[in-house]
Scaffold this motif. Structure first.
Motif, PDB file in Angstrom:
ATOM      1  N   ASN A  25       0.827  -1.164   0.210  1.00 42.48           N
ATOM      2  CA  ASN A  25       0.194   0.071  -0.168  1.00 42.48           C
ATOM      3  C   ASN A  25       0.735   1.080  -0.027  1.00 42.48           C
ATOM      4  O   ASN A  25       0.635   2.158  -0.874  1.00 42.48           O
ATOM      5  CB  ASN A  25      -1.011   0.004   1.330  1.00 42.48           C
ATOM      6  CG  ASN A  25      -2.033   0.838   1.082  1.00 42.48           C
ATOM      7  OD1 ASN A  25      -2.903   0.620   0.320  1.00 42.48           O
ATOM      8  ND2 ASN A  25      -2.036   2.047   1.532  1.00 42.48           N
ATOM      9  N   ASN A  41       0.859   3.853  -2.943  1.00 38.72           N
ATOM     10  CA  ASN A  41       0.795   5.521  -2.451  1.00 38.72           C
ATOM     11  C   ASN A  41       2.019   6.226  -3.061  1.00 38.72           C
ATOM     12  O   ASN A  41       1.565   7.394  -3.604  1.00 38.72           O
ATOM     13  CB  ASN A  41       0.358   5.809  -1.144  1.00 38.72           C
ATOM     14  CG  ASN A  41      -0.989   5.485  -0.690  1.00 38.72           C
ATOM     15  OD1 ASN A  41      -1.965   5.448  -1.376  1.00 38.72           O
ATOM     16  ND2 ASN A  41      -1.077   5.236   0.674  1.00 38.72           N
ATOM     17  N   ALA A  42       2.993   5.872  -2.894  1.00 36.32           N
ATOM     18  CA  ALA A  42       4.332   6.568  -3.328  1.00 36.32           C
ATOM     19  C   ALA A  42       4.275   6.617  -5.065  1.00 36.32           C
ATOM     20  O   ALA A  42       4.393   7.852  -5.454  1.00 36.32           O
ATOM     21  CB  ALA A  42       5.404   5.852  -2.919  1.00 36.32           C
ATOM     22  N   ALA A  61       1.786   9.020  -5.721  1.00 37.30           N
ATOM     23  CA  ALA A  61       2.261  10.712  -5.558  1.00 37.30           C
ATOM     24  C   ALA A  61       3.192  11.010  -6.717  1.00 37.30           C
ATOM     25  O   ALA A  61       3.539  12.299  -6.580  1.00 37.30           O
ATOM     26  CB  ALA A  61       2.668  10.549  -4.348  1.00 37.30           C
ATOM     27  N   ASP A  80       9.125   9.243  -0.538  1.00 34.22           N
ATOM     28  CA  ASP A  80       9.054   9.704  -1.993  1.00 34.22           C
ATOM     29  C   ASP A  80       9.323  10.954  -2.360  1.00 34.22           C
ATOM     30  O   ASP A  80       9.228  11.922  -1.152  1.00 34.22           O
ATOM     31  CB  ASP A  80       7.464   9.310  -2.553  1.00 34.22           C
ATOM     32  CG  ASP A  80       6.482  10.102  -1.691  1.00 34.22           C
ATOM     33  OD1 ASP A  80       6.535  11.270  -2.179  1.00 34.22           O
ATOM     34  OD2 ASP A  80       5.742   9.303  -1.149  1.00 34.22           O
ATOM     35  N   ILE A  98       4.113  14.489  -4.588  1.00 37.83           N
ATOM     36  CA  ILE A  98       3.595  15.865  -4.445  1.00 37.83           C
ATOM     37  C   ILE A  98       3.243  16.218  -3.053  1.00 37.83           C
ATOM     38  O   ILE A  98       3.027  17.361  -2.809  1.00 37.83           O
ATOM     39  CB  ILE A  98       1.866  15.537  -4.928  1.00 37.83           C
ATOM     40  CG1 ILE A  98       1.293  14.356  -4.458  1.00 37.83           C
ATOM     41  CG2 ILE A  98       2.146  15.523  -6.514  1.00 37.83           C
ATOM     42  CD1 ILE A  98      -0.124  14.522  -5.048  1.00 37.83           C
ATOM     43  N   GLY A  99       3.499  15.266  -2.049  1.00 35.22           N
ATOM     44  CA  GLY A  99       3.388  15.643  -0.717  1.00 35.22           C
ATOM     45  C   GLY A  99       1.884  15.654  -0.129  1.00 35.22           C
ATOM     46  O   GLY A  99       0.858  15.499  -0.916  1.00 35.22           O
ATOM     47  N   ILE A 100       1.579  15.985   1.096  1.00 36.06           N
ATOM     48  CA  ILE A 100       0.190  15.973   1.749  1.00 36.06           C
ATOM     49  C   ILE A 100       0.143  17.518   2.180  1.00 36.06           C
ATOM     50  O   ILE A 100       1.034  17.977   2.830  1.00 36.06           O
ATOM     51  CB  ILE A 100       0.063  15.053   2.731  1.00 36.06           C
ATOM     52  CG1 ILE A 100       0.389  13.611   2.107  1.00 36.06           C
ATOM     53  CG2 ILE A 100      -1.228  14.920   3.250  1.00 36.06           C
ATOM     54  CD1 ILE A 100       0.621  12.443   3.125  1.00 36.06           C
ATOM     55  N   THR A 155      -9.551  10.114   1.023  1.00 33.12           N
ATOM     56  CA  THR A 155      -8.846   9.798  -0.328  1.00 33.12           C
ATOM     57  C   THR A 155      -9.015  11.309  -1.178  1.00 33.12           C
ATOM     58  O   THR A 155      -9.781  12.273  -0.834  1.00 33.12           O
ATOM     59  CB  THR A 155      -9.443   8.868  -1.024  1.00 33.12           C
ATOM     60  OG1 THR A 155      -8.489   8.907  -2.427  1.00 33.12           O
ATOM     61  CG2 THR A 155     -10.811   9.064  -1.703  1.00 33.12           C
ATOM     62  N   THR A 156      -7.940  11.488  -1.625  1.00 36.73           N
ATOM     63  CA  THR A 156      -7.586  12.813  -2.394  1.00 36.73           C
ATOM     64  C   THR A 156      -7.494  12.339  -3.970  1.00 36.73           C
ATOM     65  O   THR A 156      -7.623  13.114  -4.882  1.00 36.73           O
ATOM     66  CB  THR A 156      -6.455  13.470  -2.253  1.00 36.73           C
ATOM     67  OG1 THR A 156      -5.386  12.788  -2.200  1.00 36.73           O
ATOM     68  CG2 THR A 156      -6.635  14.175  -0.903  1.00 36.73           C
ATOM     69  N   LYS A 157      -7.843  10.873  -4.232  1.00 36.84           N
ATOM     70  CA  LYS A 157      -7.580  10.511  -5.465  1.00 36.84           C
ATOM     71  C   LYS A 157      -8.840  10.527  -6.289  1.00 36.84           C
ATOM     72  O   LYS A 157      -8.829   9.918  -7.465  1.00 36.84           O
ATOM     73  CB  LYS A 157      -7.087   9.071  -5.377  1.00 36.84           C
ATOM     74  CG  LYS A 157      -5.635   9.189  -4.727  1.00 36.84           C
ATOM     75  CD  LYS A 157      -4.931   7.910  -4.334  1.00 36.84           C
ATOM     76  CE  LYS A 157      -3.674   8.010  -3.623  1.00 36.84           C
ATOM     77  NZ  LYS A 157      -3.021   6.867  -3.453  1.00 36.84           N
ATOM     78  N   VAL A 208     -10.042   4.714  -2.760  1.00 37.35           N
ATOM     79  CA  VAL A 208     -11.036   4.299  -1.792  1.00 37.35           C
ATOM     80  C   VAL A 208     -10.830   4.991  -0.486  1.00 37.35           C
ATOM     81  O   VAL A 208     -11.729   5.108   0.087  1.00 37.35           O
ATOM     82  CB  VAL A 208     -10.992   2.732  -1.737  1.00 37.35           C
ATOM     83  CG1 VAL A 208     -12.212   2.458  -1.126  1.00 37.35           C
ATOM     84  CG2 VAL A 208     -11.060   2.022  -3.101  1.00 37.35           C
ATOM     85  N   GLY A 236      -6.701   2.335   2.194  1.00 36.46           N
ATOM     86  CA  GLY A 236      -5.424   1.640   2.367  1.00 36.46           C
ATOM     87  C   GLY A 236      -4.773   2.090   3.565  1.00 36.46           C
ATOM     88  O   GLY A 236      -4.211   1.087   4.496  1.00 36.46           O
ATOM     89  N   SER A 273      -5.723   3.581   6.267  1.00 35.49           N
ATOM     90  CA  SER A 273      -6.389   3.091   7.689  1.00 35.49           C
ATOM     91  C   SER A 273      -6.211   1.478   8.055  1.00 35.49           C
ATOM     92  O   SER A 273      -6.271   1.185   9.370  1.00 35.49           O
ATOM     93  CB  SER A 273      -8.076   3.557   7.663  1.00 35.49           C
ATOM     94  OG  SER A 273      -8.488   2.833   6.734  1.00 35.49           O
ATOM     95  N   THR A 306       7.015  12.824   0.837  1.00 36.38           N
ATOM     96  CA  THR A 306       6.514  12.309   2.047  1.00 36.38           C
ATOM     97  C   THR A 306       7.342  11.346   2.497  1.00 36.38           C
ATOM     98  O   THR A 306       7.936  10.455   1.709  1.00 36.38           O
ATOM     99  CB  THR A 306       4.906  11.921   1.668  1.00 36.38           C
ATOM    100  OG1 THR A 306       4.381  12.876   1.085  1.00 36.38           O
ATOM    101  CG2 THR A 306       4.395  11.377   2.857  1.00 36.38           C
ATOM    102  N   PHE A 328       6.894   7.997   5.285  1.00 35.35           N
ATOM    103  CA  PHE A 328       6.097   7.184   6.388  1.00 35.35           C
ATOM    104  C   PHE A 328       7.184   6.413   7.100  1.00 35.35           C
ATOM    105  O   PHE A 328       8.045   6.001   6.724  1.00 35.35           O
ATOM    106  CB  PHE A 328       5.193   6.289   5.721  1.00 35.35           C
ATOM    107  CG  PHE A 328       4.137   6.914   5.045  1.00 35.35           C
ATOM    108  CD1 PHE A 328       2.875   7.060   6.100  1.00 35.35           C
ATOM    109  CD2 PHE A 328       3.822   7.361   3.827  1.00 35.35           C
ATOM    110  CE1 PHE A 328       1.755   7.668   5.481  1.00 35.35           C
ATOM    111  CE2 PHE A 328       2.702   8.080   3.401  1.00 35.35           C
ATOM    112  CZ  PHE A 328       1.706   8.155   4.251  1.00 35.35           C
TER     113      PHE A 328
END
Ligand code: ADP
Length: 614
Positions: free
Chosen positions: A507, A511-512, A515, A539, A542-544, A558-560, A566, A569, A571, A594, A596
Motif C-alpha cells: 500500500n 501510494n508513493a 504521488a 518519496d 506531491i506531498g500532503i 482519499t484525495t484521488k 477508496v 489503504g 487506515s 512524503t 512514512f
C-alpha cells in the motif's frame, strides 16, 4: 573631786568617752557629763547600784585588782543598757594613802556587732567553699593547687586532698597542657578568664569537660602570683547538648527527607526553613534564601496575601490552618509549578503568631500523566470508532459480494455468447471490468474489517520489503521511478503476520507511485536498535497538504477522486501496525515529498520463553 587635782571638770566633760571615779568603798565620786547623760547622776551611789541596779557587786567587777595597783584594759558587757564597753581602769593613790579607781570607757557595741558579722560572713564563706557543688580552687602561677574544695576533689576523683595539692597542673590535670599556657596568657592580658572550656584528666585517667572561670591574685607590687576561681563540670551539659542536637538533627532529617517542599517563614515572610524538596521543586538553594529572600517572591502577585487571609479564617481547616489548596508557584527559572499547598500558622504560648509553615506537593508529573491518559483515551475512542466502522463495512461487503459474483458470472457467461468482434462485446467487457474493480474494492473492505487471521511468526522485515520491491520494480521503472534501498542487516525478527505486512508495504509503495505521476525516487530504509525495527518509506512526490495530515489514516479519506481511490489503504495499514504493537507516522511537505516511518517491536526469544514458562 578635790583629790583629782590634775583633771579639771571642763576637760573631762569634753571627752566623748565616759569617765568616772570611785573610791575603795565602790562609791562613785565623779561622773563626767557623757556618763551622766547615759546612766543619770549617780554620784554618791555604789557603782553596782548605778551600773547594774543591783545591791550586790557586779560579777564582772575587778576593782580589787585595780585597788592593788593594776591597770586593767578589757571589754565589759553591761546588761542594763545592753551594751559592751571597752574599759580602762587606772588605780589612783590618794594623799591619805587610800586608793581610788579612775575608769574611762567607750561604747564598742557597734564595733563588736560588726566584728561578729564579719566573723559570721567569713564562716559563711568557709561553709560555701566547702559545701558548694562547684569546684573551687586557689592555684599558684607555677602550677600547683594551694587550696581546693571537696567538690573539686570529687569531680576529679581524688580522695586525698594532700595528694591533689601535689599534682602538677599542666602535666596531671590538663588533657592538653597548652590549654594551661593559654589560660596563663589570658590572665596576664586580662587578669581574668571567663567560661574557658577545657578538658581535665581525672585521677583514673578518664577525661571530663570543664568550664573554667577565674581571676588573678596579685602581690603588693601588682604581679600575678596565682589564680582563684571555679571549675564547673560540663558532662551533664554536654550530654544534654548532645541529646538536644540529636533531637534537632532527627527533626531536621524528617523535614529534609520529605518529598514535599517544606518551608517556614517569620510573620514578615523572611524564610527560616527551606528543605531539599523545596530546593528541587522551586529551584532556589536553601543558602540563597534562608534569611535572604522573602517568600512573596515565589507567589504570583497577590496570592501570598490571599493565603494569609485563608490561614486566618475559619473556613479552610480552622483558624491558623489551610488544608490542601491548589496553588501555583513561580520557580527560580520562571517556570510555573502547579501543586497543592497545606499550611499552618505557629503561635507562641501566649497565642501570638510567630511563624508560618507550608508543605507543597508538586503535581506537575501527575498532571502530565493525567493529560497523557486523556490522550490515550481519545486514541482508544478512535480505535473503537474504527472497529465499529469495520463491522459495518464487513456487513455491507458481505451483502454485496454474493450478488456481485452473480453479476460477474452472468457477464462472463454473456461474453461467451457474443463474438469478440461484436461492438457490444466491448461494452460488456467494460461492464465486466467495472464489476471486477467493484469486487476488488469489496475485498479491500473485507480485509479492512476482518483482517487476515494468518498465524503470526518470526518475520525478517528486510526480506518482506525486498520481495515487494522486486515484484514492483518493473512497474515503477515504467513510471520513471527510481528505487533506492538501504537495509540494515541482522535487525532481529518481528513477530508478525507476513501477509498483513506485505499488504502494508504494498500500500505504501502504491501510494508513493500515485504521488509521483511524473517520476521521482522511492527510498526504502530499515534500521534497528535491538528493541525495534524502523522502516522509512520516502518519496519525492506531491506531498500532503498540512490540513490533510491529520486525516489520511481515517477510513474513506482519499484525495484521488472517486474512481482511483477508496481511502481505506492507510487506515488498514494503521490497524495492522497498531495490532502488531508498532506505530506509524507521517512527515510530508507539499511539493517536496512524503516519508512514512513504521516501527515494530523486535521479538526477544528469551523474553518470550520466560512468558511461556510463566
Ligand atoms: P487511497 O490511496 O485510496 O487514497 P489511502 O488511505 O491509502 O487511500 O491514502 C489516503 C490519502 O493519503 C491519499 O488519497 C493521499 O491523499 C494521501 N497519501 C497517502 N500516501 C501518500 C503519499 N505517499 N504522498 C502523498 N499523499 C499520500
Amino acid at each position: 573631786m578635790d583629790q583629782t587635782t590634775i583633771l579639771t571638770t571642763e576637760i573631762l566633760d569634753a571627752f566623748e568617752d565616759g569617765i568616772y571615779v570611785m573610791n575603795q568603798d565602790l562609791v562613785v565620786e565623779y561622773m563626767n557629763s557623757v556618763m551622766i547623760a547615759e546612766f543619770g547622776d549617780g554620784i554618791g551611789k555604789k557603782c553596782h547600784q548605778l551600773l547594774n541596779q543591783s545591791a550586790e557587786k557586779c560579777e564582772w567587777c575587778r576593782s580589787d585588782e585595780v585597788f592593788e595597783g593594776e591597770t586593767l584594759r578589757r571589754e565589759v558587757y553591761v546588761p542594763l543598757v545592753d551594751k559592751t564597753y571597752y574599759l580602762i581602769e587606772i588605780p589612783i593613790k590618794k594623799k591619805d594613802g587610800r586608793m581610788s579607781k579612775l575608769s574611762i570607757y567607750r561604747d564598742v557595741t557597734e564595733i563588736k556587732r560588726r566584728e561578729q558579722m564579719l566573723h559570721a560572713t567569713r564562716e559563711d564563706f568557709r561553709n560555701l567553699f566547702e559545701h558548694i557543688a562547684t569546684g573551687v580552687f586557689i592555684s599558684s602561677k607555677e602550677g600547683k593547687f594551694l587550696n581546693v574544695n571537696k567538690a573539686l576533689l570529687d569531680m576529679l576523683g581524688y580522695e586525698s586532698k594532700e595528694e591533689f595539692l601535689n599534682i602538677d597542673l599542666p602535666r596531671d590535670l590538663y588533657v592538653r597542657p597548652e590549654d594551661r599556657t593559654r589560660f596563663k596568657e589570658m590572665m596576664e592580658r586580662d587578669g581574668r578568664v571567663i567560661d574557658y572550656e577545657v578538658q581535665f584528666k581525672r585521677r583514673d585517667g578518664s577525661t571530663i569537660p570543664v568550664l573554667l572561670t577565674a581571676h588573678a591574685r596579685y602581690d603588693v607590687q601588682g604581679n600575678i602570683v596565682g589564680y582563684e576561681g571555679l571549675n564547673v563540670d560540663l558532662t551533664q551539659r554536654k550530654l544534654m547538648e548532645k541529646e538536644l542536637k540529636e533531637a534537632y538533627d532527627f527533626m531536621n532529617k524528617i523535614v529534609q527527607s520529605s518529598p514535599n517542599s517544606i518551608t517556614a517563614t517569620d510573620m514578615k515572610g523572611n524564610i527560616l526553613i527551606w528543605n531539599q524538596a523545596a530546593e528541587k521543586i522551586l529551584g532556589y538553594r536553601a543558602s540563597e534564601v534562608i534569611g535572604k529572600m522573602n517568600i512573596v517572591k515565589i507567589y504570583p502577585e497577590g496570592l501570598a496575601r490571599k493565603v494569609m487571609q485563608m490561614l486566618r479564617s475559619e473556613e479552610y481547616g480552622g483558624i491558623g490552618r489551610l488544608n490542601s489548596f491548589p496553588m501555583v508557584y513561580v520557580r527560580h527559572d520562571g517556570e510555573v509549578v502547579e501543586g497543592n499547598l497545606s499550611a499552618a500558622i505557629i503561635f507562641d504560648s501566649r497565642g501570638k503568631e510567630i511563624a508560618s509553615v507550608g508543605s507543597f506537593v508538586d503535581l506537575r508529573d501527575r498532571l502530565k500523566m493525567e493529560r497523557a491518559l486523556r490522550d490515550t483515551q481519545e486514541q482508544l475512542l478512535q480505535s473503537e470508532k474504527l472497529a465499529a466502522m469495520g463491522r459495518l463495512t464487513s456487513q455491507i461487503a458481505h451483502e454485496l459480494n454474493n450478488p456481485l459474483y452473480g453479476i460477474m458470472n452472468t457477464l462472463e457467461l454473456l461474453k461467451t455468447e457474443i463474438a469478440p468482434d461484436n461492438k457490444r462485446r466491448k461494452i460488456l467487457e467494460m461492464a465486466l471490468s467495472e464489476t471486477v474493480r467493484l469486487s476488488d474494492l469489496l475485498r479491500k473492505m473485507l480485509s479492512f474489517s476482518k483482517p487476515d487471521q494468518e498465524e503470526r511468526q518470526p518475520v525478517d522485515i528486510n526480506s518482506v520489503i525486498d520481495e515487494i520491491l522486486l515484484l514492483h520494480e518493473k512497474q515503477l521503472r515504467e513510471n520513471d521511478i527510481n528505487i533506492e534501498s538501504s537495509f540494515t542487516e541482522e535487525l532481529g525478527l518481528v513477530i508478525a503476520s507476513k501477509n498483513q505486512l506485505r499488504q502494508v508495504f504494498l500500500n505504501m509503495v502504491a501510494n508513493a507511485r500515485d504521488a509521483m505521476p511524473d517520476g521521482g525516487t522511492l527510498t526504502v530504509a530499515t534500521e534497528g536498535d535491538g528493541a525495534a525495527v524502523t522502516v522509512k518509506i520516502s518519496d519525492t512526490g506531491i506531498g500532503i497538504r498540512e490540513e490533510n495530515l491529520g486525516k489520511i489514516f481515517d477510513s474513506f479519506f482519499t484525495t484521488k477522486g472517486e474512481v482511483k481511490g477508496v481511502g481505506l489503504g492507510l487506515s488498514v495499514c494503521y490497524g495492522f501496525i497498531k495490532e502488531h504493537g508498532g506505530d506509524i507516522e507521517v512527515n510530508s511537505q507539499e511539493g517536496v515529498g512524503t516519508t512514512f516511518t513504521i516501527t515494530l517491536p523486535i521479538h526477544d526469544p528469551k523474553a518470550s520463553k520466560e512468558d511461556q514458562n510463566g
